[in-house]
Design a protein around this motif. Structure first.
Motif, PDB file in Angstrom:
ATOM      1  N   LEU A  24     190.953  38.381  57.366  1.00  0.00           N
ATOM      2  CA  LEU A  24     190.664  38.901  58.706  1.00  0.00           C
ATOM      3  C   LEU A  24     190.231  40.362  58.631  1.00  0.00           C
ATOM      4  O   LEU A  24     189.304  40.790  59.333  1.00  0.00           O
ATOM      5  CB  LEU A  24     191.899  38.740  59.594  1.00  0.00           C
ATOM      6  N   LEU A  25     190.887  41.133  57.780  1.00  0.00           N
ATOM      7  CA  LEU A  25     190.530  42.537  57.585  1.00  0.00           C
ATOM      8  C   LEU A  25     189.087  42.664  57.132  1.00  0.00           C
ATOM      9  O   LEU A  25     188.320  43.490  57.654  1.00  0.00           O
ATOM     10  CB  LEU A  25     191.468  43.155  56.539  1.00  0.00           C
ATOM     11  N   GLY A  29     187.607  43.766  60.391  1.00  0.00           N
ATOM     12  CA  GLY A  29     188.082  45.140  60.403  1.00  0.00           C
ATOM     13  C   GLY A  29     189.572  45.253  60.630  1.00  0.00           C
ATOM     14  O   GLY A  29     190.238  44.309  61.050  1.00  0.00           O
ATOM     15  N   GLN A  30     190.087  46.447  60.382  1.00  0.00           N
ATOM     16  CA  GLN A  30     191.531  46.678  60.388  1.00  0.00           C
ATOM     17  C   GLN A  30     192.164  46.447  61.752  1.00  0.00           C
ATOM     18  O   GLN A  30     193.276  45.926  61.864  1.00  0.00           O
ATOM     19  CB  GLN A  30     191.807  48.106  59.911  1.00  0.00           C
ATOM     20  N   GLN A  31     191.461  46.806  62.820  1.00  0.00           N
ATOM     21  CA  GLN A  31     192.042  46.679  64.154  1.00  0.00           C
ATOM     22  C   GLN A  31     192.271  45.224  64.543  1.00  0.00           C
ATOM     23  O   GLN A  31     193.089  44.938  65.432  1.00  0.00           O
ATOM     24  CB  GLN A  31     191.147  47.376  65.192  1.00  0.00           C
ATOM     25  N   ALA A  32     191.567  44.306  63.895  1.00  0.00           N
ATOM     26  CA  ALA A  32     191.723  42.887  64.222  1.00  0.00           C
ATOM     27  C   ALA A  32     193.002  42.295  63.640  1.00  0.00           C
ATOM     28  O   ALA A  32     193.440  41.223  64.065  1.00  0.00           O
ATOM     29  CB  ALA A  32     190.517  42.088  63.709  1.00  0.00           C
ATOM     30  N   ILE A  63     199.015  43.855  52.446  1.00  0.00           N
ATOM     31  CA  ILE A  63     197.620  43.577  52.093  1.00  0.00           C
ATOM     32  C   ILE A  63     197.108  44.624  51.108  1.00  0.00           C
ATOM     33  O   ILE A  63     196.437  44.300  50.121  1.00  0.00           O
ATOM     34  CB  ILE A  63     196.750  43.544  53.361  1.00  0.00           C
ATOM     35  N   ALA A  64     197.428  45.897  51.367  1.00  0.00           N
ATOM     36  CA  ALA A  64     197.025  46.966  50.453  1.00  0.00           C
ATOM     37  C   ALA A  64     197.661  46.781  49.084  1.00  0.00           C
ATOM     38  O   ALA A  64     197.002  46.939  48.043  1.00  0.00           O
ATOM     39  CB  ALA A  64     197.410  48.324  51.035  1.00  0.00           C
ATOM     40  N   LEU A 108     191.323  50.603  53.335  1.00  0.00           N
ATOM     41  CA  LEU A 108     192.750  50.577  53.655  1.00  0.00           C
ATOM     42  C   LEU A 108     193.578  51.084  52.487  1.00  0.00           C
ATOM     43  O   LEU A 108     194.495  51.900  52.655  1.00  0.00           O
ATOM     44  CB  LEU A 108     193.176  49.153  54.016  1.00  0.00           C
ATOM     45  N   MET A 109     193.261  50.626  51.277  1.00  0.00           N
ATOM     46  CA  MET A 109     194.034  50.974  50.084  1.00  0.00           C
ATOM     47  C   MET A 109     194.004  52.471  49.797  1.00  0.00           C
ATOM     48  O   MET A 109     195.013  53.067  49.435  1.00  0.00           O
ATOM     49  CB  MET A 109     193.511  50.196  48.879  1.00  0.00           C
TER      50      MET A 109
END
Length: 208
Positions: A24-25, A29-32, A63-64, A108-109
């Protein structure tokens, strides 16, 4: 369009949530990435993910951590690739390919948490990141994080820079290998010097 929920084996909900969250990311994107949306996509109650993750930030941290573990696997595999030049080339190439397919995950990482999340400060993500960087430092002859020289940072900056260019398309896919090879050849003399110094051990001043 709604996505059909994936099946998972009993006891593996946490892993499925991380896999689905990563997908999904990358897709949206992250907000999702929210606990509610992941529950919907996996096909469980809204409260089920909270048995494994305290909140959304904990999901993002997992996830990271998963991303760092995958990158560490590439780095560890590169250690068995023969000569140093080949090992570094294979690793940086794998890193760039990872970035090409996982751009939002890489962001993100390696982000500083300025986006409002605490994923980067989560112990799980921090531990995975530290293991990843430790393997890289060891490859360069650094055994102690407390006394690390500049070379691991220089190699990390080069690797992450190439990967960022590849992820955003500023470095065309058909030129990635060319740039990786050029970068390794430019860095190799300094890395070999670093490894030679590490092998000699600390230098003691006369009379010391």
């Amino acid at each position: 369009m709604a996505q059909q929920a994936r099946s998972y084996h009993h006891g593996s909900l946490r892993e499925e949530l991380v896999r689905e969250g990563r997908a999904l990311l990358i897709e949206e994107g992250q907000q999702a990435v929210t606990v509610r949306e992941l529950a919907r996509r996996v096909g469980v109650s809204h409260g089920a993910p909270l048995r494994h993750f305290r909140d959304r930030d904990a999901v993002l941290a997992a996830i990271a951590a998963d991303g760092f573990d995958e990158l560490r696997g590439y780095l560890e595999a590169a250690r068995g690739e023969g000569a140093l030049e080949r090992r570094l080339t294979e690793y940086i190439r794998a890193h760039a390919r990872f970035a090409q397919h996982n751009g939002p995950l890489m962001q993100l990482m390696f982000s500083s948490t300025d986006d409002g999340t605490n994923a980067g400060r989560d112990p799980e993500a921090q531990s995975s990141a530290e293991r990843f960087f430790a393997v890289g430092a060891e490859l360069l002859g650094e055994s102690s994080p407390e006394s690390m020289g500049p070379m691991p940072f220089l190699v990390a900056a080069t690797t992450e820079g190439i990967s960022a260019l590849a992820a955003t398309g500023r470095l065309p896919e058909d030129r990635v290998d060319e740039v990786v090879v050029a970068a390794v050849r430019a860095l190799l003399p300094q890395i070999e010097q670093q490894l030679g110094t590490a092998a000699q051990g600390p230098v003691t001043a006369p009379g010391g």
